[in-house]
Write an enzyme that holds these catalytic residues in place. Structure first.
Site, PDB file in Angstrom:
ATOM      1  N   SER A 181       0.799  -1.223   0.000  1.00 53.42           N
ATOM      2  CA  SER A 181       0.000   0.000   0.000  1.00 53.42           C
ATOM      3  C   SER A 181       0.832   1.273   0.000  1.00 53.42           C
ATOM      4  O   SER A 181       0.371   2.301  -0.491  1.00 53.42           O
ATOM      5  CB  SER A 181      -0.947  -0.002   1.198  1.00 53.42           C
ATOM      6  OG  SER A 181      -0.230  -0.093   2.409  1.00 53.42           O
ATOM      7  N   HIS A 209      -5.177  -2.973  -3.035  1.00 54.24           N
ATOM      8  CA  HIS A 209      -4.772  -2.007  -4.062  1.00 54.24           C
ATOM      9  C   HIS A 209      -4.598  -2.646  -5.443  1.00 54.24           C
ATOM     10  O   HIS A 209      -4.140  -1.985  -6.368  1.00 54.24           O
ATOM     11  CB  HIS A 209      -3.477  -1.300  -3.639  1.00 54.24           C
ATOM     12  CG  HIS A 209      -3.653  -0.544  -2.354  1.00 54.24           C
ATOM     13  ND1 HIS A 209      -4.136   0.737  -2.309  1.00 54.24           N
ATOM     14  CD2 HIS A 209      -3.465  -0.939  -1.066  1.00 54.24           C
ATOM     15  CE1 HIS A 209      -4.221   1.129  -1.046  1.00 54.24           C
ATOM     16  NE2 HIS A 209      -3.816   0.129  -0.274  1.00 54.24           N
ATOM     17  N   LYS A 240     -11.538   0.846  -2.293  1.00 53.12           N
ATOM     18  CA  LYS A 240     -10.531   1.587  -3.081  1.00 53.12           C
ATOM     19  C   LYS A 240     -11.005   1.647  -4.536  1.00 53.12           C
ATOM     20  O   LYS A 240     -11.891   2.439  -4.818  1.00 53.12           O
ATOM     21  CB  LYS A 240      -9.174   0.953  -2.847  1.00 53.12           C
ATOM     22  CG  LYS A 240      -8.893   0.933  -1.325  1.00 53.12           C
ATOM     23  CD  LYS A 240      -7.497   0.727  -0.942  1.00 53.12           C
ATOM     24  CE  LYS A 240      -7.350   0.415   0.544  1.00 53.12           C
ATOM     25  NZ  LYS A 240      -7.639   1.559   1.419  1.00 53.12           N
TER      26      LYS A 240
HETATM   27  C1  LIG Z   1      -3.353  -3.371   2.010  1.00 50.78           C
HETATM   28  C2  LIG Z   1      -4.574  -2.915   2.733  1.00 50.78           C
HETATM   29  N1  LIG Z   1      -5.332  -3.816   3.351  1.00 50.78           N
HETATM   30  C3  LIG Z   1      -6.441  -3.467   4.011  1.00 50.78           C
HETATM   31  C4  LIG Z   1      -6.825  -2.156   4.109  1.00 50.78           C
HETATM   32  C5  LIG Z   1      -8.037  -1.819   4.900  1.00 50.78           C
HETATM   33  O1  LIG Z   1      -9.166  -1.780   4.085  1.00 50.78           O
HETATM   34  P1  LIG Z   1     -10.433  -0.912   4.545  1.00 50.78           P
HETATM   35  O2  LIG Z   1     -10.081   0.506   4.288  1.00 50.78           O
HETATM   36  O3  LIG Z   1     -11.536  -1.440   3.682  1.00 50.78           O
HETATM   37  O4  LIG Z   1     -10.634  -1.200   5.986  1.00 50.78           O
HETATM   38  C6  LIG Z   1      -6.059  -1.173   3.466  1.00 50.78           C
HETATM   39  C7  LIG Z   1      -6.392   0.255   3.463  1.00 50.78           C
HETATM   40  O5  LIG Z   1      -7.045   0.887   4.135  1.00 50.78           O
HETATM   41  C8  LIG Z   1      -4.904  -1.562   2.782  1.00 50.78           C
HETATM   42  O6  LIG Z   1      -4.124  -0.646   2.200  1.00 50.78           O
END
Ligand SMILES: Cc1ncc(COP(=O)(O)O)c(C=O)c1O
Length: 384
Positions: A181, A209, A240
């Site tokens: 990320s 992502h 996203k």
């Molecule tokens: C790699 C990754 N996994 C999980 C999440 C969490 O997802 P959510 O925003 O739907 O809780 C994020 C970002 O927020 C992320 O970048």
């Protein structure tokens, strides 16, 4: 309580001194533009990679479902919150990912903190790429399994750790971001799948992502073609590129059924609002229907990376590592003064001394703006 406020005040003071205090800034989004502190800025800090949060079909689906069914789900999925719209969304996800089944959680964070403890526990081992998202680390901690962090994308290190620890543990899980990320690179999923096979471990890839952006929109396990890498636990988020909200796991039917009865964040948290489920389904329809559009964020990221002589972008995310926290904040301010929003990312979100500007590209960023942004970064941030 005085002691409580004293505790909070001291913590904040220490963070202030280290330039590490963070606070939310009121930000109104309208497509690729945001308004902050009375200024209109072109944002390179939104993960709405396909701008689907603003797509007319997606908005119409959300409005229609909200008008018909109301706003909130009313209860957790195992009580009365399992709206019929979930069936269509989960079937869509499973089809896109080529899995037998899928289950949707309240968010990506809730997905990882539910899935991991439902699969491994005190007798088990979990191997985690050190740069994985915070919710993978949180899920690993919650599980009570023995955690071993391997150096980022370092398959030799991962193999050493499995060799040293696997035999003494009952079950083993390997967990990694599919697209990292804060770095934008892809995990070596092929090599990880082979290691998992050799050491009888299960592979979980978090495609937060990747979905909608790489692998023709199907995500990081399809980055090398339609056959895909064998990843039995394909996790991700709908918040996203899908432009809505919620998390998911695509897996075998048996694993999904286990989640429905054992994953605590699935069981003990209210279902998603019907409007959000409908919006996510409509967005996945766009992704499936328009692969050429889904290829745009990566093309834009590559344009930017090339202009700065950076390694070729592998996803919609391009980091420019500045190092020092202060310098990253100053660079972000400089870009703001030029009309761009590029939020500085600081420890503990990234390792110490790797504070950075994280550029996120979307399908609708005009090429001319990307070129102007790259020129400013080259001359005034990187100074070359
Ligand atoms: C790699 C990754 N996994 C999980 C999440 C969490 O997802 P959510 O925003 O739907 O809780 C994020 C970002 O927020 C992320 O970048």
């Amino acid at each position: 309580m005085r002691s409580l406020d004293e505790f909070a005040g001291e913590k904040l003071k220490a963070l202030d001194q280290a330039q590490l205090r963070r606070a939310p800034v009121v930000t109104a989004r309208a497509g690729i533009w945001v308004e902050r502190d009375g200024r209109r800025l072109l944002s390179f800090s939104c993960n709405d990679y396909l701008n689907l949060s603003q797509h007319p079909d997606v908005i119409a689906a959300a409005l229609d479902a909200t008008a018909r069914y109301g706003v909130g789900a009313g209860a957790s999925r195992l009580v009365t919150g399992n709206h019929p719209l979930y069936t269509g969304l989960e079937a869509r996800l499973a089809r896109l990912k080529g899995s037998e089944a899928a289950c949707v959680f309240g968010s990506g964070y809730l997905a990882n903190t539910g899935i991991i403890p439902a699969l491994v526990g005190a007798d088990d081992l979990i191997l985690v790429d050190e740069l994985s998202h915070a919710c993978i680390h949180a899920g690993a901690k919650l599980s009570g399994a023995a955690i071993q962090l391997y150096r980022h994308a370092d398959m030799v290190h991962a193999e050493q750790l499995l060799g040293a620890h696997r035999a003494r543990k009952k079950r083993a899980l390997i967990a990694t971001d599919g697209v990292f990320s804060m770095d934008g690179d892809l995990a070596p999923l092929d090599a990880l799948a082979q290691l998992a096979q050799r050491f009888d471990a299960w592979l979980l890839a978090d495609d937060a992502h990747g979905l909608g952006v790489v692998g023709g929109g199907r995500g990081s396990s399809f980055a090398n073609g339609n056959a895909g890498v064998e990843v039995p636990l394909q996790m991700g988020t709908l918040s996203k590129a899908v432009g809505a909200y919620g998390g998911y796991l695509c897996a075998s039917r048996t694993v999904v059924e286990l989640m429905q009865t054992r994953a605590r964040t699935y069981i003990y948290s209210t279902g998603l609002p019907p409007g959000v489920i409908a919006a996510a389904t409509a967005a996945l329809n766009v992704i499936e229907r328009e692969p050429a559009y889904a290829a745009e964020p990566l093309r834009k990221a590559r344009l930017f990376a090339r202009a700065l002589n950076l390694p070729e972008a592998q996803s919609a995310i391009v980091p420019v590592i500045v190092g020092d926290t202060d310098a990253a904040l100053q660079a972000s301010e400089l870009l703001r003064d030029e009309g761009f929003l590029v939020v500085a990312i600081r420890p503990p979100t990234v390792p110490a001394d790797t504070a950075r500007l994280r550029f996120a590209f979307t399908a609708q960023h005009p090429d001319a703006d990307i070129e102007r942004l790259a020129a400013i970064v080259r001359m005034r941030v990187l100074r070359n």
